[in-house]
Design an enzyme around this catalytic site. Sequence first.
Site, PDB file in Angstrom:
ATOM      1  NE  ARG A   1      35.778  35.547  45.494  1.00  0.00           N
ATOM      2  CZ  ARG A   1      34.421  35.669  45.857  1.00  0.00           C
ATOM      3  NH1 ARG A   1      33.810  36.436  44.907  1.00  0.00           N
ATOM      4  NH2 ARG A   1      34.054  35.397  46.966  1.00  0.00           N
TER       5      ARG A   1
ATOM      6  CD  GLU B   1      38.623  41.963  43.674  1.00  0.00           C
ATOM      7  OE1 GLU B   1      38.575  41.594  44.997  1.00  0.00           O
ATOM      8  OE2 GLU B   1      37.935  41.403  42.963  1.00  0.00           O
TER       9      GLU B   1
ATOM     10  CG  HIS C   1      34.512  42.266  44.706  1.00  0.00           C
ATOM     11  ND1 HIS C   1      35.565  41.347  45.008  1.00  0.00           N
ATOM     12  CD2 HIS C   1      33.548  41.322  44.784  1.00  0.00           C
ATOM     13  CE1 HIS C   1      35.273  40.124  45.107  1.00  0.00           C
ATOM     14  NE2 HIS C   1      33.607  40.150  45.229  1.00  0.00           N
TER      15      HIS C   1
END
Length: 310
Positions: free
Chosen positions: A230, A259, A277
């Site tokens: 993450r 993000e 991602h």
Amino acid sequence: MKPSLLVLIPLKDASRASVEAAFDVVYAPDATARAAAIAGHGETIRAVLTNGTTGLTAAEIDRLPKLEFVSVLGAGYENLAVDHARSRGIVLVSGAGTNDHCVADHAFALLLAVVRDVPQLDRATRKGAWRDTLPMRPNVSGKRLGIVGLGHIGEKIARRGAGFEMEIGYHNRKPRDGSALRYFDSVQDLAQWCDFLLVATPGGAGTRHLIDKAVLDALGPNGFVVNVSRGSVVDTAALAGALTTGTIAGAALDVYESEPHPPEALLALHNVVLTPHVGGRSPEAITASVDNFLANASRHFAGEAVLTPI
């Protein structure tokens, strides 16, 4: 009558058709649709399909009085209000194990790309450069690989590292039972030992900025960091500083703090490889994740134990 399902993430047509065959679906894959769906259908929703990034808040759970089942499509669930859901007796499941191979493949693709400088070599070749004008890049094989988070994905990354004849160490909160790999009780010690630091630990408050300036300093000027976990796990400002000053050699990120927007501080740097991602996304991984969700949901609504509980 099919149970009512609130879907909070985008689904491709085939996946959506599979889900709609089993549920009365309320499809709300963006913030505006999400708010409207909860306002308009909250009283009837019995199940929610989300992912770790999108999550489901405590306040939203409170607006779904019939909610009894929540699934995240992937392995992560950092933005799901787990404790609040459990206090309501809601069954929680994840997609753990469904995209592990895909993420591990992508992790090694990123590692190879940044260490061997594949993106820059591609650009130079297209401009007519030949090898004698370009710097030589180090091997990946035979080096030391440090894995932060030896879970399902971390173990598969370790297997790939073994295929590259790498010496492998790892850091978890505690040693992994049955693992013969070398354990380090701090990330900083692992970084100081390894050539490549590959981050595969869960996100959330407990791992926020786990990879900070001290860890990057320990990794050193010949070290590389790869993050497929993450974005919150890596301190972006510290990473930008380390890459700019040569504190580390390079970085490859599939995830980042900003993000879905790319990290502005890294975009102009040539020693960074970025992907949006996609580490856990492939036709095979998505099919397995949706199938896992449907199997868990079927078991739950049949009064059976789920397969991959959180």
